[in-house]
Design an enzyme around this catalytic site. Structure first.
Site, PDB file in Angstrom:
ATOM      1  N   MET A   1       0.829  -1.182   0.000  1.00  0.00           N
ATOM      2  CA  MET A   1       0.000   0.000   0.000  1.00  0.00           C
ATOM      3  C   MET A   1       0.870   1.241   0.000  1.00  0.00           C
ATOM      4  SD  MET A   1      -3.001  -1.010  -0.077  1.00  0.00           S
ATOM      5  CE  MET A   1      -4.153  -2.242   0.368  1.00  0.00           C
ATOM      6  N   PRO A   2       1.508   1.564  -1.104  1.00  0.00           N
ATOM      7  CA  PRO A   2       2.345   2.760  -1.148  1.00  0.00           C
ATOM      8  C   PRO A   2       1.521   4.039  -1.062  1.00  0.00           C
ATOM      9  CG  PRO A   2       2.745   1.333  -3.054  1.00  0.00           C
ATOM     10  CD  PRO A   2       1.567   0.810  -2.339  1.00  0.00           C
ATOM     11  N   HIS A   3       2.048   4.983  -0.290  1.00  0.00           N
ATOM     12  CA  HIS A   3       1.466   6.321  -0.201  1.00  0.00           C
ATOM     13  C   HIS A   3       2.582   7.317  -0.476  1.00  0.00           C
ATOM     14  CE1 HIS A   3      -0.918   9.709   1.034  1.00  0.00           C
ATOM     15  NE2 HIS A   3      -0.022  10.051   1.932  1.00  0.00           N
ATOM     16  N   LEU A  28       5.005   4.046 -10.021  1.00  0.00           N
ATOM     17  CA  LEU A  28       5.059   3.141  -8.877  1.00  0.00           C
ATOM     18  C   LEU A  28       4.498   1.771  -9.237  1.00  0.00           C
ATOM     19  CD1 LEU A  28       6.108   3.225  -6.032  1.00  0.00           C
ATOM     20  CD2 LEU A  28       3.868   3.946  -5.262  1.00  0.00           C
ATOM     21  N   SER A  40      -1.845   5.646  -3.194  1.00  0.00           N
ATOM     22  CA  SER A  40      -2.467   6.935  -2.880  1.00  0.00           C
ATOM     23  C   SER A  40      -1.404   8.018  -2.987  1.00  0.00           C
ATOM     24  CB  SER A  40      -3.112   6.934  -1.488  1.00  0.00           C
ATOM     25  OG  SER A  40      -2.173   6.586  -0.498  1.00  0.00           O
TER      26      SER A  40
END
Length: 76
Positions: A1-3, A28, A40
């Site tokens: 879950m990259p932010h 990404l 996100s």
């Protein structure tokens, strides 16, 4: 879950911010192998006169050892 949090000088249009977020999402997804729904992106405007104290000093200079891409400038 990259932010991803992007801080840039204030003044970019909503269309430019959307384009930046979409480009970062694509990059990404390609490099980290994650799905689009996992990414996100937040974009924070910073006044140029505040950059050195609110961004550069605490987030760049203080963390230089953990940066994978170091800036080529020093406003201090």
């Amino acid at each position: 879950m990259p932010h991803i949090v992007v801080k840039l000088y204030a003044g970019k249009s909503e269309a430019q911010k959307t384009e930046i977020a979409e480009a970062l999402t694509r990059a990404l997804m390609a490099s980290a192998g994650c799905s689009e729904k996992a990414v996100s992106v937040a974009i924070e405007d910073v006044a140029p006169e505040d950059w050195a104290e609110t961004v550069y000093r605490p987030e760049i200079a203080a963390r230089m050892g953990s940066l994978y891409r170091k800036p080529g400038y020093d406003p201090l």
